[in-house]
Design a protein around this motif. Structure first.
Motif, PDB file in Angstrom:
ATOM      1  N   ALA A  89       0.826  -1.215   0.000  1.00 47.48           N
ATOM      2  CA  ALA A  89       0.000   0.000   0.000  1.00 47.48           C
ATOM      3  C   ALA A  89       0.856   1.260   0.000  1.00 47.48           C
ATOM      4  O   ALA A  89       0.566   2.209  -0.735  1.00 47.48           O
ATOM      5  CB  ALA A  89      -0.932  -0.006   1.209  1.00 47.48           C
ATOM      6  N   ASN A  90       1.912   1.268   0.793  1.00 45.66           N
ATOM      7  CA  ASN A  90       2.776   2.455   0.840  1.00 45.66           C
ATOM      8  C   ASN A  90       3.497   2.695  -0.482  1.00 45.66           C
ATOM      9  O   ASN A  90       3.588   3.834  -0.945  1.00 45.66           O
ATOM     10  CB  ASN A  90       3.787   2.342   1.988  1.00 45.66           C
ATOM     11  N   LYS A 148       0.975   3.903  -2.993  1.00 46.08           N
ATOM     12  CA  LYS A 148       0.601   5.297  -2.701  1.00 46.08           C
ATOM     13  C   LYS A 148       1.654   6.271  -3.225  1.00 46.08           C
ATOM     14  O   LYS A 148       1.336   7.373  -3.656  1.00 46.08           O
ATOM     15  CB  LYS A 148       0.434   5.455  -1.188  1.00 46.08           C
ATOM     16  N   HIS A 149       2.897   5.849  -3.222  1.00 46.69           N
ATOM     17  CA  HIS A 149       3.979   6.714  -3.690  1.00 46.69           C
ATOM     18  C   HIS A 149       4.256   6.570  -5.188  1.00 46.69           C
ATOM     19  O   HIS A 149       5.266   7.055  -5.682  1.00 46.69           O
ATOM     20  CB  HIS A 149       5.251   6.446  -2.879  1.00 46.69           C
ATOM     21  N   TRP A 183      -5.313   0.103   4.557  1.00 43.89           N
ATOM     22  CA  TRP A 183      -4.249  -0.179   3.592  1.00 43.89           C
ATOM     23  C   TRP A 183      -4.822  -0.875   2.360  1.00 43.89           C
ATOM     24  O   TRP A 183      -4.414  -0.588   1.238  1.00 43.89           O
ATOM     25  CB  TRP A 183      -3.161  -1.048   4.212  1.00 43.89           C
ATOM     26  N   MET A 210      -6.488   1.667   0.214  1.00 43.61           N
ATOM     27  CA  MET A 210      -5.478   2.467  -0.476  1.00 43.61           C
ATOM     28  C   MET A 210      -4.910   1.702  -1.674  1.00 43.61           C
ATOM     29  O   MET A 210      -4.771   2.241  -2.768  1.00 43.61           O
ATOM     30  CB  MET A 210      -4.345   2.830   0.499  1.00 43.61           C
ATOM     31  N   LEU A 211      -4.617   0.425  -1.473  1.00 42.00           N
ATOM     32  CA  LEU A 211      -4.062  -0.393  -2.542  1.00 42.00           C
ATOM     33  C   LEU A 211      -5.084  -0.610  -3.660  1.00 42.00           C
ATOM     34  O   LEU A 211      -4.758  -0.493  -4.844  1.00 42.00           O
ATOM     35  CB  LEU A 211      -3.595  -1.729  -1.972  1.00 42.00           C
ATOM     36  N   LYS A 246      -7.532   1.365  -4.461  1.00 46.20           N
ATOM     37  CA  LYS A 246      -7.684   2.644  -5.147  1.00 46.20           C
ATOM     38  C   LYS A 246      -6.558   2.865  -6.155  1.00 46.20           C
ATOM     39  O   LYS A 246      -6.810   3.275  -7.290  1.00 46.20           O
ATOM     40  CB  LYS A 246      -7.720   3.772  -4.106  1.00 46.20           C
ATOM     41  N   GLU A 247      -5.345   2.544  -5.771  1.00 49.37           N
ATOM     42  CA  GLU A 247      -4.214   2.714  -6.674  1.00 49.37           C
ATOM     43  C   GLU A 247      -4.278   1.731  -7.844  1.00 49.37           C
ATOM     44  O   GLU A 247      -3.954   2.089  -8.968  1.00 49.37           O
ATOM     45  CB  GLU A 247      -2.890   2.570  -5.920  1.00 49.37           C
TER      46      GLU A 247
END
Length: 101
Positions: A20-21, A24-25, A58, A61-62, A64-65
């Motif tokens: 997820a991080n 996100k980046h 998380w 977020m994942l 969505k990306e």
């Protein structure tokens, strides 16, 4: 490069946080649609098994990306079934909780 470190991380929660991080980046965007589609199969299994609130965040977020980076057909074939599994699991838990009262 995106999946290699996920193989080394021991806990499922840590794998989800890592994925997820990085997503996100912009890691998925940088890889392109094809490579993202190849990674999706592995990462989506992490999303379905999210149990805590932070893991759910998380996972969101994942997801969505992935939806931003994948082609429409890939979203239909990969993301929608994952969302259905999550919703079905949620409904099953609600049903079980209803009868345990």
């Amino acid at each position: 490069m995106f999946l290699a470190p996920l193989q080394l991380v021991a806990k499922q929660e840590t794998r989800l946080r890592y994925a997820a991080n990085f997503a996100k980046h912009g890691a998925l965007r940088e890889m392109g649609a094809f490579a993202t589609e190849m990674c999706a199969t592995y990462c989506l299994s992490l999303i379905v098994n999210a149990v805590t609130d932070i893991e759910a965040e998380w996972a969101y977020m994942l997801l969505k990306e992935f939806m931003k980076c994948l082609r429409v057909q890939a979203v239909k074939t990969l993301i929608l079934p994952t969302i259905q599994k999550i919703l079905q699991a949620s409904c099953t838990l609600d049903f079980v909780n209803l009868f345990s009262l």
